[in-house]
Design a protein around this motif. Structure first.
Motif, PDB file in Angstrom:
ATOM      1  N   HIS A  72      96.961  32.700  23.063  1.00 28.70           N
ATOM      2  CA  HIS A  72      96.970  32.765  21.496  1.00 28.70           C
ATOM      3  C   HIS A  72      95.714  33.236  20.996  1.00 28.70           C
ATOM      4  O   HIS A  72      95.255  32.952  19.723  1.00 28.70           O
ATOM      5  CB  HIS A  72      97.494  31.085  20.670  1.00 28.70           C
ATOM      6  N   ASN A  73      94.828  33.819  21.598  1.00 35.21           N
ATOM      7  CA  ASN A  73      93.510  34.467  21.100  1.00 35.21           C
ATOM      8  C   ASN A  73      92.957  33.488  20.595  1.00 35.21           C
ATOM      9  O   ASN A  73      92.053  33.618  19.442  1.00 35.21           O
ATOM     10  CB  ASN A  73      93.808  35.482  20.208  1.00 35.21           C
ATOM     11  N   LEU A  74      92.479  32.158  21.122  1.00 36.47           N
ATOM     12  CA  LEU A  74      91.639  31.215  20.644  1.00 36.47           C
ATOM     13  C   LEU A  74      90.606  30.909  21.808  1.00 36.47           C
ATOM     14  O   LEU A  74      90.568  31.091  22.852  1.00 36.47           O
ATOM     15  CB  LEU A  74      92.280  29.708  20.539  1.00 36.47           C
ATOM     16  N   GLU A  75      89.280  30.814  21.147  1.00 34.91           N
ATOM     17  CA  GLU A  75      88.057  30.639  21.865  1.00 34.91           C
ATOM     18  C   GLU A  75      87.698  29.148  21.969  1.00 34.91           C
ATOM     19  O   GLU A  75      87.511  28.660  20.863  1.00 34.91           O
ATOM     20  CB  GLU A  75      86.857  31.545  21.555  1.00 34.91           C
ATOM     21  N   ILE A  76      87.595  28.335  22.939  1.00 36.38           N
ATOM     22  CA  ILE A  76      87.370  27.072  23.136  1.00 36.38           C
ATOM     23  C   ILE A  76      85.574  27.159  22.821  1.00 36.38           C
ATOM     24  O   ILE A  76      85.037  27.378  23.871  1.00 36.38           O
ATOM     25  CB  ILE A  76      87.736  26.370  24.118  1.00 36.38           C
ATOM     26  N   VAL A  77      85.115  26.443  21.835  1.00 39.76           N
ATOM     27  CA  VAL A  77      83.754  26.585  21.821  1.00 39.76           C
ATOM     28  C   VAL A  77      83.056  25.040  22.051  1.00 39.76           C
ATOM     29  O   VAL A  77      82.054  25.040  22.228  1.00 39.76           O
ATOM     30  CB  VAL A  77      83.269  27.010  20.336  1.00 39.76           C
ATOM     31  N   ASP A  78      84.127  23.932  21.961  1.00 39.40           N
ATOM     32  CA  ASP A  78      83.446  22.785  22.369  1.00 39.40           C
ATOM     33  C   ASP A  78      84.734  21.875  22.921  1.00 39.40           C
ATOM     34  O   ASP A  78      85.771  22.067  22.640  1.00 39.40           O
ATOM     35  CB  ASP A  78      82.821  21.841  21.227  1.00 39.40           C
ATOM     36  N   VAL A  79      84.341  20.820  23.520  1.00 40.90           N
ATOM     37  CA  VAL A  79      85.289  20.079  24.177  1.00 40.90           C
ATOM     38  C   VAL A  79      85.166  18.528  23.874  1.00 40.90           C
ATOM     39  O   VAL A  79      83.994  18.246  24.187  1.00 40.90           O
ATOM     40  CB  VAL A  79      85.954  20.240  25.599  1.00 40.90           C
ATOM     41  N   VAL A  80      85.905  17.815  23.196  1.00 37.91           N
ATOM     42  CA  VAL A  80      85.599  16.453  22.707  1.00 37.91           C
ATOM     43  C   VAL A  80      86.751  15.553  23.649  1.00 37.91           C
ATOM     44  O   VAL A  80      87.775  15.950  23.514  1.00 37.91           O
ATOM     45  CB  VAL A  80      85.815  16.171  21.377  1.00 37.91           C
ATOM     46  N   ARG A  81      86.225  14.555  24.084  1.00 43.59           N
ATOM     47  CA  ARG A  81      87.083  13.698  24.817  1.00 43.59           C
ATOM     48  C   ARG A  81      87.062  12.284  24.341  1.00 43.59           C
ATOM     49  O   ARG A  81      85.988  11.808  23.936  1.00 43.59           O
ATOM     50  CB  ARG A  81      86.591  13.381  26.220  1.00 43.59           C
ATOM     51  N   ARG A  82      88.098  11.656  24.137  1.00 43.32           N
ATOM     52  CA  ARG A  82      88.366  10.296  23.453  1.00 43.32           C
ATOM     53  C   ARG A  82      87.884   9.170  24.535  1.00 43.32           C
ATOM     54  O   ARG A  82      87.486   7.991  24.242  1.00 43.32           O
ATOM     55  CB  ARG A  82      89.775  10.035  23.355  1.00 43.32           C
ATOM     56  N   ASN A  83      88.375   9.529  25.962  1.00 45.94           N
ATOM     57  CA  ASN A  83      87.919   8.787  27.070  1.00 45.94           C
ATOM     58  C   ASN A  83      88.326   7.253  26.801  1.00 45.94           C
ATOM     59  O   ASN A  83      87.781   6.161  27.299  1.00 45.94           O
ATOM     60  CB  ASN A  83      86.198   8.368  27.238  1.00 45.94           C
ATOM     61  N   GLY A  84      89.403   7.180  26.351  1.00 43.67           N
ATOM     62  CA  GLY A  84      90.310   5.964  26.376  1.00 43.67           C
ATOM     63  C   GLY A  84      89.663   4.949  25.095  1.00 43.67           C
ATOM     64  O   GLY A  84      90.154   3.806  25.155  1.00 43.67           O
TER      65      GLY A  84
END
Length: 136
Positions: A41-53
């Motif tokens: 879908h032509n999206l660029e992931i610039v950051d990843v945020v994790r909930r980590n439980g």
């Protein structure tokens, strides 16, 4: 050849509950799903945020931080796998969508699409309805 369309910047939000090791395995699987969706879908992931439980208050703080980054034009969309991973309560899911929308962005789900709140917001003699501005 035509110019390649600009990619939409997004933050991948990975959310699961349980022990940290179990949460990380679940979130790794979510990241794979989000990466596939982003490519299609032509999206660029610039950051990843994790909930980590972590608990609900941490989720709210993470969403406020992501909304701040959206407001600073670091991203346009927060992308999740599905809304049920955020919370089992629909009111909580709408709250998180509202936090991102108030920052000027969109909350999108791989499974459900765009999560919208078509509400009006007053600003300086103008009404804003989800991306549409009309002078009063």
């Amino acid at each position: 050849m035509g110019k390649k369309a600009d990619r939409i910047k997004c933050i991948a939000y990975l959310s699961s509950t349980g022990s940290i090791s179990l949460a990380q395995r679940k979130e790794d699987g979510q990241l794979i799903q989000i990466q596939r969706y982003a490519r299609k879908h032509n999206l660029e992931i610039v950051d990843v945020v994790r909930r980590n439980g972590f608990g609900w208050q941490s989720v709210i703080k993470q969403f406020e931080d992501m909304a701040f980054n959206v407001g600073r034009n670091k991203a346009d969309v927060v992308l999740i796998v599905n809304s049920i991973t955020l919370s089992t309560e629909i009111v909580d899911r709408f709250r998180l969508a509202g936090i991102i929308q108030a920052g000027g962005g969109k909350l999108m789900s791989v499974d459900e699409g765009e999560m919208t709140l078509p509400l009006f917001q007053k600003t300086n003699n103008a009404e804003v309805e989800y991306g549409k501005i009309s002078k009063r």
